[in-house]
Design a protein around this motif. Structure first.
Motif, PDB file in Angstrom:
ATOM      1  N   GLU A   1       0.838  -1.197   0.000  1.00 20.57           N
ATOM      2  CA  GLU A   1       0.000   0.000   0.000  1.00 20.57           C
ATOM      3  C   GLU A   1       0.878   1.254   0.000  1.00 20.57           C
TER       4      GLU A   1
ATOM      5  N   HIS B   1       2.334   1.588  -3.475  1.00 26.47           N
ATOM      6  CA  HIS B   1       1.352   2.069  -4.457  1.00 26.47           C
ATOM      7  C   HIS B   1       1.260   3.594  -4.424  1.00 26.47           C
ATOM      8  N   HIS B   2       1.077   4.149  -3.236  1.00 22.96           N
ATOM      9  CA  HIS B   2       0.951   5.602  -3.124  1.00 22.96           C
ATOM     10  C   HIS B   2       2.285   6.291  -3.410  1.00 22.96           C
TER      11      HIS B   2
ATOM     12  N   GLU C   1       2.787   6.714  -7.133  1.00 22.28           N
ATOM     13  CA  GLU C   1       1.923   7.790  -7.643  1.00 22.28           C
ATOM     14  C   GLU C   1       2.554   9.156  -7.369  1.00 22.28           C
ATOM     15  N   ASP C   2       3.048   9.365  -6.142  1.00 24.07           N
ATOM     16  CA  ASP C   2       3.702  10.633  -5.795  1.00 24.07           C
ATOM     17  C   ASP C   2       4.987  10.820  -6.603  1.00 24.07           C
TER      18      ASP C   2
END
Length: 242
Positions: free
Chosen positions: A149, A152-153, A156-157
């Motif tokens: 998790e 994943h974030h 994206e960042d």
């Protein structure tokens, strides 16, 4: 070829994951992707540079482990010699995906965990179990789900961070020439770093915007991390017995 299957307590009730570190389990890599959310941890041990995806031409940041293909100077005696392993590598043999489901007649997507069944870490004899006796998630699986998790974030960042560097033309190519104690030389090509002159020339308004967006700190962590090239040279010389 990878064999990705959705992790579940039926197919994987006896599955275990070997967590020791060696070339036999895919740890003989000389860099892996990293992202700004983990730069603080990464820069304590590894140089951070940038390179391009061969297929898309898009930049991504990497933590460097060695000077050539299949060289990881942090692997010794079946363990990783420093406390932090970048998550894009630490997560193997897992990856994250999406699964569609219907909720109140509306199709929604949720993130799910997949396992590469053909990875050498995956077996039924030794290592960390994925599930407990009656089907509940084992602590190891819970930790991997949490890691995925964050990853994943983080990716994206990372994309927004890279877009900013490209927009401001802050990336420049460089060649790293390394001479070891045995007089052998290594030349690293295809990497990029942040142009410090262009960074210093940015207006106060742009600097303020970078800070507001959380991009300024990762820039300086990237630059600070590059002193770890010296650490790599020391590790390589130690490996050579010099």
């Amino acid at each position: 070829m990878p064999n990705h299957t959705l992790v579940n307590n039926i197919d994987h009730k006896d599955t275990k994951i070997i967590t020791e570190r060696s070339a036999a389990y895919g740890d003989d890599i000389w860099f892996t992707q990293t992202f700004p959310a983990e730069y603080r941890s990464v820069q304590a041990y590894y140089p951070i540079f940038f390179t391009k995806d061969e297929n898309t031409g898009r930049f991504f940041s990497v933590a460097l482990f060695g000077f050539q293909q299949n060289e990881n100077l942090f692997i010794k005696d079946n363990r990783w010699s420093v406390p932090y392993i970048p998550l894009t590598h630490a997560r193997t043999p897992f990856l994250i995906g999406e699964q569609a489901l219907m909720e109140d007649g509306i199709e929604k997507h949720q993130r799910v965990l997949f396992l590469d069944e053909d990875h050498p870490r995956v077996n039924t004899e030794q290592g960390e179990p994925l599930f407990l006796e009656f089907g509940a998630n084992a602590p190891y699986l819970e930790s991997m789900a949490d890691m995925m998790e964050v990853l994943h974030h983080g990716i994206e960042d990372h994309n927004a961070f890279i877009d900013m560097l490209v927009e401001l033309e802050l990336l420049e190519s460089f060649t790293l020439d390394v001479e070891l104690n045995d007089r052998s030389q290594h030349q690293m090509l295809g990497f990029y770093t942040i142009n410090e002159d262009k960074l210093a020339a940015l207006s106060s308004e742009v600097i303020a915007k970078l800070h507001q967006n959380g991009h300024l700190q990762p820039i300086y962590m990237t630059l600070a991390s590059q002193s770890n090239v010296t650490r790599l040279i020391q590790l390589k010389n130690a490996q050579l017995g010099l």
